[in-house]
Design a protein around this motif. Structure first.
Motif, PDB file in Angstrom:
ATOM      1  N   ALA A 137     -25.845  92.795 -56.405  1.00  0.00           N
ATOM      2  CA  ALA A 137     -26.144  93.239 -55.033  1.00  0.00           C
ATOM      3  C   ALA A 137     -25.577  94.635 -54.767  1.00  0.00           C
ATOM      4  O   ALA A 137     -26.259  95.488 -54.182  1.00  0.00           O
ATOM      5  N   ILE A 138     -24.363  94.877 -55.211  1.00  0.00           N
ATOM      6  CA  ILE A 138     -23.737  96.190 -54.973  1.00  0.00           C
ATOM      7  C   ILE A 138     -24.421  97.268 -55.811  1.00  0.00           C
ATOM      8  O   ILE A 138     -24.678  98.370 -55.314  1.00  0.00           O
ATOM      9  N   CYS A 139     -24.746  96.954 -57.059  1.00  0.00           N
ATOM     10  CA  CYS A 139     -25.439  97.938 -57.908  1.00  0.00           C
ATOM     11  C   CYS A 139     -26.791  98.313 -57.318  1.00  0.00           C
ATOM     12  O   CYS A 139     -27.155  99.499 -57.296  1.00  0.00           O
ATOM     13  N   GLN A 140     -27.532  97.320 -56.825  1.00  0.00           N
ATOM     14  CA  GLN A 140     -28.835  97.674 -56.255  1.00  0.00           C
ATOM     15  C   GLN A 140     -28.679  98.431 -54.936  1.00  0.00           C
ATOM     16  O   GLN A 140     -29.471  99.314 -54.629  1.00  0.00           O
ATOM     17  N   GLN A 141     -27.630  98.138 -54.178  1.00  0.00           N
ATOM     18  CA  GLN A 141     -27.363  98.889 -52.947  1.00  0.00           C
ATOM     19  C   GLN A 141     -27.139 100.367 -53.274  1.00  0.00           C
ATOM     20  O   GLN A 141     -27.715 101.253 -52.638  1.00  0.00           O
ATOM     21  N   VAL A 142     -26.316 100.632 -54.277  1.00  0.00           N
ATOM     22  CA  VAL A 142     -26.035 102.005 -54.693  1.00  0.00           C
ATOM     23  C   VAL A 142     -27.311 102.672 -55.220  1.00  0.00           C
ATOM     24  O   VAL A 142     -27.622 103.811 -54.874  1.00  0.00           O
ATOM     25  N   ALA A 143     -28.062 101.933 -56.030  1.00  0.00           N
ATOM     26  CA  ALA A 143     -29.291 102.490 -56.609  1.00  0.00           C
ATOM     27  C   ALA A 143     -30.323 102.822 -55.539  1.00  0.00           C
ATOM     28  O   ALA A 143     -30.938 103.896 -55.580  1.00  0.00           O
ATOM     29  N   TRP A 144     -30.527 101.927 -54.569  1.00  0.00           N
ATOM     30  CA  TRP A 144     -31.500 102.194 -53.499  1.00  0.00           C
ATOM     31  C   TRP A 144     -31.084 103.401 -52.670  1.00  0.00           C
ATOM     32  O   TRP A 144     -31.924 104.224 -52.292  1.00  0.00           O
ATOM     33  N   ALA A 145     -29.797 103.503 -52.364  1.00  0.00           N
ATOM     34  CA  ALA A 145     -29.318 104.645 -51.575  1.00  0.00           C
ATOM     35  C   ALA A 145     -29.539 105.956 -52.326  1.00  0.00           C
ATOM     36  O   ALA A 145     -30.030 106.942 -51.763  1.00  0.00           O
ATOM     37  N   ALA A 146     -29.194 105.976 -53.598  1.00  0.00           N
ATOM     38  CA  ALA A 146     -29.358 107.189 -54.401  1.00  0.00           C
ATOM     39  C   ALA A 146     -30.841 107.526 -54.588  1.00  0.00           C
ATOM     40  O   ALA A 146     -31.238 108.693 -54.493  1.00  0.00           O
ATOM     41  N   LEU A 147     -31.657 106.512 -54.832  1.00  0.00           N
ATOM     42  CA  LEU A 147     -33.087 106.747 -55.001  1.00  0.00           C
ATOM     43  C   LEU A 147     -33.712 107.278 -53.715  1.00  0.00           C
ATOM     44  O   LEU A 147     -34.543 108.190 -53.736  1.00  0.00           O
ATOM     45  N   VAL A 165     -20.868 106.673 -51.357  1.00  0.00           N
ATOM     46  CA  VAL A 165     -20.588 106.033 -50.062  1.00  0.00           C
ATOM     47  C   VAL A 165     -20.979 104.558 -50.123  1.00  0.00           C
ATOM     48  O   VAL A 165     -20.233 103.675 -49.675  1.00  0.00           O
ATOM     49  N   ASN A 166     -22.136 104.267 -50.699  1.00  0.00           N
ATOM     50  CA  ASN A 166     -22.577 102.878 -50.789  1.00  0.00           C
ATOM     51  C   ASN A 166     -21.736 102.076 -51.764  1.00  0.00           C
ATOM     52  O   ASN A 166     -21.514 100.887 -51.556  1.00  0.00           O
ATOM     53  N   LEU A 167     -21.234 102.713 -52.807  1.00  0.00           N
ATOM     54  CA  LEU A 167     -20.320 102.037 -53.714  1.00  0.00           C
ATOM     55  C   LEU A 167     -19.035 101.664 -52.979  1.00  0.00           C
ATOM     56  O   LEU A 167     -18.527 100.546 -53.110  1.00  0.00           O
ATOM     57  N   VAL A 168     -18.497 102.582 -52.199  1.00  0.00           N
ATOM     58  CA  VAL A 168     -17.281 102.301 -51.430  1.00  0.00           C
ATOM     59  C   VAL A 168     -17.527 101.142 -50.460  1.00  0.00           C
ATOM     60  O   VAL A 168     -16.703 100.234 -50.340  1.00  0.00           O
ATOM     61  N   LEU A 169     -18.671 101.157 -49.773  1.00  0.00           N
ATOM     62  CA  LEU A 169     -18.989 100.050 -48.862  1.00  0.00           C
ATOM     63  C   LEU A 169     -19.048  98.721 -49.619  1.00  0.00           C
ATOM     64  O   LEU A 169     -18.545  97.705 -49.142  1.00  0.00           O
ATOM     65  N   GLY A 170     -19.651  98.743 -50.785  1.00  0.00           N
ATOM     66  CA  GLY A 170     -19.708  97.534 -51.610  1.00  0.00           C
ATOM     67  C   GLY A 170     -18.331  97.077 -52.058  1.00  0.00           C
ATOM     68  O   GLY A 170     -18.027  95.882 -52.067  1.00  0.00           O
ATOM     69  N   LEU A 171     -17.490  98.027 -52.418  1.00  0.00           N
ATOM     70  CA  LEU A 171     -16.138  97.675 -52.853  1.00  0.00           C
ATOM     71  C   LEU A 171     -15.294  97.125 -51.708  1.00  0.00           C
ATOM     72  O   LEU A 171     -14.398  96.303 -51.932  1.00  0.00           O
ATOM     73  N   VAL A 172     -15.589  97.542 -50.479  1.00  0.00           N
ATOM     74  CA  VAL A 172     -14.910  96.947 -49.315  1.00  0.00           C
ATOM     75  C   VAL A 172     -15.275  95.470 -49.222  1.00  0.00           C
ATOM     76  O   VAL A 172     -14.416  94.618 -48.950  1.00  0.00           O
ATOM     77  N   ILE A 173     -16.532  95.135 -49.487  1.00  0.00           N
ATOM     78  CA  ILE A 173     -16.963  93.731 -49.479  1.00  0.00           C
ATOM     79  C   ILE A 173     -16.251  92.965 -50.583  1.00  0.00           C
ATOM     80  O   ILE A 173     -15.787  91.839 -50.390  1.00  0.00           O
ATOM     81  N   VAL A 174     -16.126  93.570 -51.770  1.00  0.00           N
ATOM     82  CA  VAL A 174     -15.394  92.933 -52.875  1.00  0.00           C
ATOM     83  C   VAL A 174     -13.944  92.700 -52.478  1.00  0.00           C
ATOM     84  O   VAL A 174     -13.387  91.618 -52.711  1.00  0.00           O
ATOM     85  N   ALA A 175     -13.321  93.687 -51.872  1.00  0.00           N
ATOM     86  CA  ALA A 175     -11.915  93.544 -51.444  1.00  0.00           C
ATOM     87  C   ALA A 175     -11.768  92.411 -50.438  1.00  0.00           C
ATOM     88  O   ALA A 175     -10.798  91.645 -50.492  1.00  0.00           O
ATOM     89  N   ALA A 176     -12.727  92.283 -49.541  1.00  0.00           N
ATOM     90  CA  ALA A 176     -12.683  91.188 -48.566  1.00  0.00           C
ATOM     91  C   ALA A 176     -12.792  89.842 -49.262  1.00  0.00           C
ATOM     92  O   ALA A 176     -12.081  88.896 -48.917  1.00  0.00           O
ATOM     93  N   LYS A 177     -13.663  89.752 -50.277  1.00  0.00           N
ATOM     94  CA  LYS A 177     -13.812  88.493 -51.031  1.00  0.00           C
ATOM     95  C   LYS A 177     -12.510  88.138 -51.742  1.00  0.00           C
ATOM     96  O   LYS A 177     -12.070  87.001 -51.725  1.00  0.00           O
ATOM     97  N   VAL A 178     -11.881  89.131 -52.344  1.00  0.00           N
ATOM     98  CA  VAL A 178     -10.608  88.914 -53.043  1.00  0.00           C
ATOM     99  C   VAL A 178      -9.531  88.510 -52.043  1.00  0.00           C
ATOM    100  O   VAL A 178      -8.757  87.562 -52.280  1.00  0.00           O
ATOM    101  N   ALA A 179      -9.474  89.197 -50.917  1.00  0.00           N
ATOM    102  CA  ALA A 179      -8.441  88.905 -49.910  1.00  0.00           C
ATOM    103  C   ALA A 179      -8.564  87.504 -49.333  1.00  0.00           C
ATOM    104  O   ALA A 179      -7.557  86.824 -49.091  1.00  0.00           O
ATOM    105  N   VAL A 180      -9.799  87.055 -49.146  1.00  0.00           N
ATOM    106  CA  VAL A 180     -10.025  85.715 -48.598  1.00  0.00           C
ATOM    107  C   VAL A 180      -9.835  84.651 -49.676  1.00  0.00           C
ATOM    108  O   VAL A 180      -9.544  83.506 -49.372  1.00  0.00           O
TER     109      VAL A 180
END
Length: 182
Positions: A137-147, A165-180
């Motif tokens: 999901a994060i890879c495709q988010q980054v790819a769509w934004a760049a494309l 920017v989209n990678l950072v947004l995705g990594l924030v979601i990953v951090a939230a998953k780890v934190a929870v």
């Protein structure tokens, strides 16, 4: 003094390609809009991050959550656009709804690859966890934004910035998953 030639033309997606604009007054024909795909990818990543492997059937539950959430958010976007653009005293036509629905459909499509990753994860050695789907999901988010930036004619530096920017947004979601701890 030399006169510069015309700027190189960028390829615009055809009507059936992801990110293709829906011609009409609200969506100019030359627009290269990947907003729905980026948003849908971020939505899918959020659903995956909030999911739990403690379910009786975690893969089936996550696939259903991805599809249903994508459909609900798609319907909400279509409704919000139609309601927001409606002219006073005029009825909304089915044609308008269909046009906006097609334009917003990438929100639903963005759930497909992460759902496929959930389905295939045991055969790929990823077990019952959702990390593979989250990465997809994060890879495709980054790819769509760049494309989207590239097709809009952005300079390479801007394309990289939008991807970052989209990678950072995705990594924030990953951090939230780890934190929870899901």
């Amino acid at each position: 003094m030399s006169v510069p030639g015309p700027a190189p033309r960028r390829r615009v997606p055809g009507p059936s390609e992801p990110g293709a604009a829906v011609p009409g007054p609200d969506f100019p024909e030359k627009r290269t809009d990947f907003t729905g795909a980026v948003y849908g990818s971020m939505l899918a990543a959020s659903v995956i991050a909030a999911s739990s492997a403690d379910e009786t059937h975690p893969r089936l539950s996550l696939i259903l959550l991805l599809v249903v959430t994508g459909l609900v958010f798609w319907a909400a976007h279509v409704y919000a656009h139609i309601a927001g653009q409606r002219e006073a005293g005029k009825d909304v036509t089915f044609r308008q709804v269909r046009r906006v629905g097609r334009h917003e459909w990438p929100i639903v499509e963005a759930a497909a690859l992460p759902a496929l990753a959930v389905l295939a994860s045991p055969w790929l050695g990823a077990g019952e966890n959702a990390w593979l789907a989250l990465a997809v999901a994060i890879c495709q988010q980054v790819a769509w934004a760049a494309l989207g930036a590239h097709r809009a004619g952005a300079r390479p530096r801007q394309v990289v910035a939008e991807g970052a920017v989209n990678l950072v947004l995705g990594l924030v979601i990953v951090a939230a998953k780890v934190a929870v701890g899901h």
